[in-house]
Design an enzyme around this catalytic site. Sequence first.
Site, PDB file in Angstrom:
ATOM      1  N   ASN A 118       0.866  -1.178   0.000  1.00 31.96           N
ATOM      2  CA  ASN A 118       0.000   0.000   0.000  1.00 31.96           C
ATOM      3  C   ASN A 118       0.903   1.228   0.000  1.00 31.96           C
ATOM      4  O   ASN A 118       1.495   1.577   1.017  1.00 31.96           O
ATOM      5  CB  ASN A 118      -0.899  -0.018   1.246  1.00 31.96           C
ATOM      6  N   ARG A 129      -2.475  -2.070  -3.552  1.00 25.43           N
ATOM      7  CA  ARG A 129      -3.774  -1.459  -3.260  1.00 25.43           C
ATOM      8  C   ARG A 129      -3.892  -0.167  -4.057  1.00 25.43           C
ATOM      9  O   ARG A 129      -2.996   0.680  -4.018  1.00 25.43           O
ATOM     10  CB  ARG A 129      -3.866  -1.135  -1.772  1.00 25.43           C
ATOM     11  N   HIS A 179     -12.988   1.509   0.184  1.00 27.78           N
ATOM     12  CA  HIS A 179     -12.855   0.410   1.168  1.00 27.78           C
ATOM     13  C   HIS A 179     -13.451  -0.891   0.659  1.00 27.78           C
ATOM     14  O   HIS A 179     -13.798  -1.775   1.463  1.00 27.78           O
ATOM     15  CB  HIS A 179     -13.560   0.740   2.504  1.00 27.78           C
ATOM     16  N   ARG A 192     -13.208  14.130   8.303  1.00 28.51           N
ATOM     17  CA  ARG A 192     -14.076  14.409   7.136  1.00 28.51           C
ATOM     18  C   ARG A 192     -15.511  14.642   7.589  1.00 28.51           C
ATOM     19  O   ARG A 192     -16.013  13.938   8.468  1.00 28.51           O
ATOM     20  CB  ARG A 192     -14.048  13.236   6.150  1.00 28.51           C
ATOM     21  N   GLU A 194      -7.448  -6.372   4.628  1.00 34.23           N
ATOM     22  CA  GLU A 194      -7.351  -5.969   3.221  1.00 34.23           C
ATOM     23  C   GLU A 194      -6.099  -6.552   2.556  1.00 34.23           C
ATOM     24  O   GLU A 194      -6.122  -6.916   1.393  1.00 34.23           O
ATOM     25  CB  GLU A 194      -7.317  -4.436   3.133  1.00 34.23           C
TER      26      GLU A 194
END
Length: 398
Positions: free
Chosen positions: A8, A89, A178, A239, A381
């Site tokens: 990643n 990713r 996601h 956010r 993940e």
Amino acid sequence: MLKIMAVNAGSSSLKFKLFQMPGEEVITEGIVERIGAEDAYYTIVVNGDKIKKVLPVKNHSVAVRLLLDDLVEREIVRDLSEINGVGHRIVQGGSYFPDSVLIDEDVIAKIDELAAIAPLHNHAHLIGIKAFIEALPEVPNVAVFDTSFHQTMNEETYMYAIPFEWYEKYKIRKYGAHGTSHKYVAMKAAEIVGRPIEELKIVTCHLGNGASIAAVKGGKCVDTSMGLTPLEGIPMGTRSGNIDPAIVGFISEAENLTASEIVEILNKKSGYLGVSGVSNDSRDLEACMAENKRCKLALDIQTKRIADYIGSYYVLLEGIDIIVFTAGIGENSSRCRRDVLKRLKVLGVEIDEEANTRQREIVEITTKNSKIRAFVIPTNEELMIARDTVRIAGLCAK
Ligand code: AMP
């Protein structure tokens, strides 16, 4: 046995996890942080011990070289030809990639094109990809997109009610994020209850620093809370999640800010941080919620909005069999899970208070009488990336 590297790459970091496949064991993992600095950090876990070094790392190519040389030096691999595949990713795959894909020139060009809607992420991923191709030219590289799982959403779900030309000209629509995590925990939930995923209606709540919710019917995503970018949906650490878009115009005039300055504030200074004025970390807010009203308010907004989404997905899915909580907050905050599930009482959800506070990897947190079963399932993940790398590159263990 295969050795697969899941990567990643961020703008100044490179996270890695080396798996033995098909056994799915983690051989080693680590991260290079502050790439570009004279005092970058390199961390690697060897036999359970975290080893940390501070050293100059000029760019991502240097970071990859550093990591690969270290694997050989520590005899984690005998030589680099033992690495059979690298999975990357990628945050934004647009409409191009409904599944993971073997990386070639065309894929690189498309990831680059999509940087228009995910500038921070896609550019960094490309730097990571190029660094691995340079270091391991013989090894297949696979791109695993956060957006692929959401590509099954239908038109009425992914289209915004805005001028159609914006979609035609700029591809503005909902893509979600996601996806790799939502897919992993949905599959795991089906496995845990021992039923085929094709029969199940599942809502997956990925609640981390970034947070999104997905509605999964028969193993396919039918809706998700994030949109064109990760700013849409539920409020997160920094956010805002959904707001009235007219606020942008209002604040632009009132505070003399440009649209992109306001979007930056909505991404980095809003959410739990913006409401509480204290922290983006819900642990900090939980610690002071009893005496600080704004901390409590930030957490109440968090659970209300999560419950709102689950309620709307109940209608969309025509019922829910399973709710899954995952990622940093979902896996660790019993307060968040309790508050959300209590708000869902009208749907027949009955929380098991004792189970909800149990610190175990996978735990069912609703009672036997509950009409919807809820589980805490740690996400993984990187494992999904390693699995896809084996599948897409057509690798077979010798
Ligand atoms: P992630 O993005 O999945 O790594 O999640 C990181 C976030 O999880 C952090 O920002 C924390 O806010 C949150 N988190 C981790 N542990 C806890 C906890 N015990 N209680 C509440 N939030 C937590």
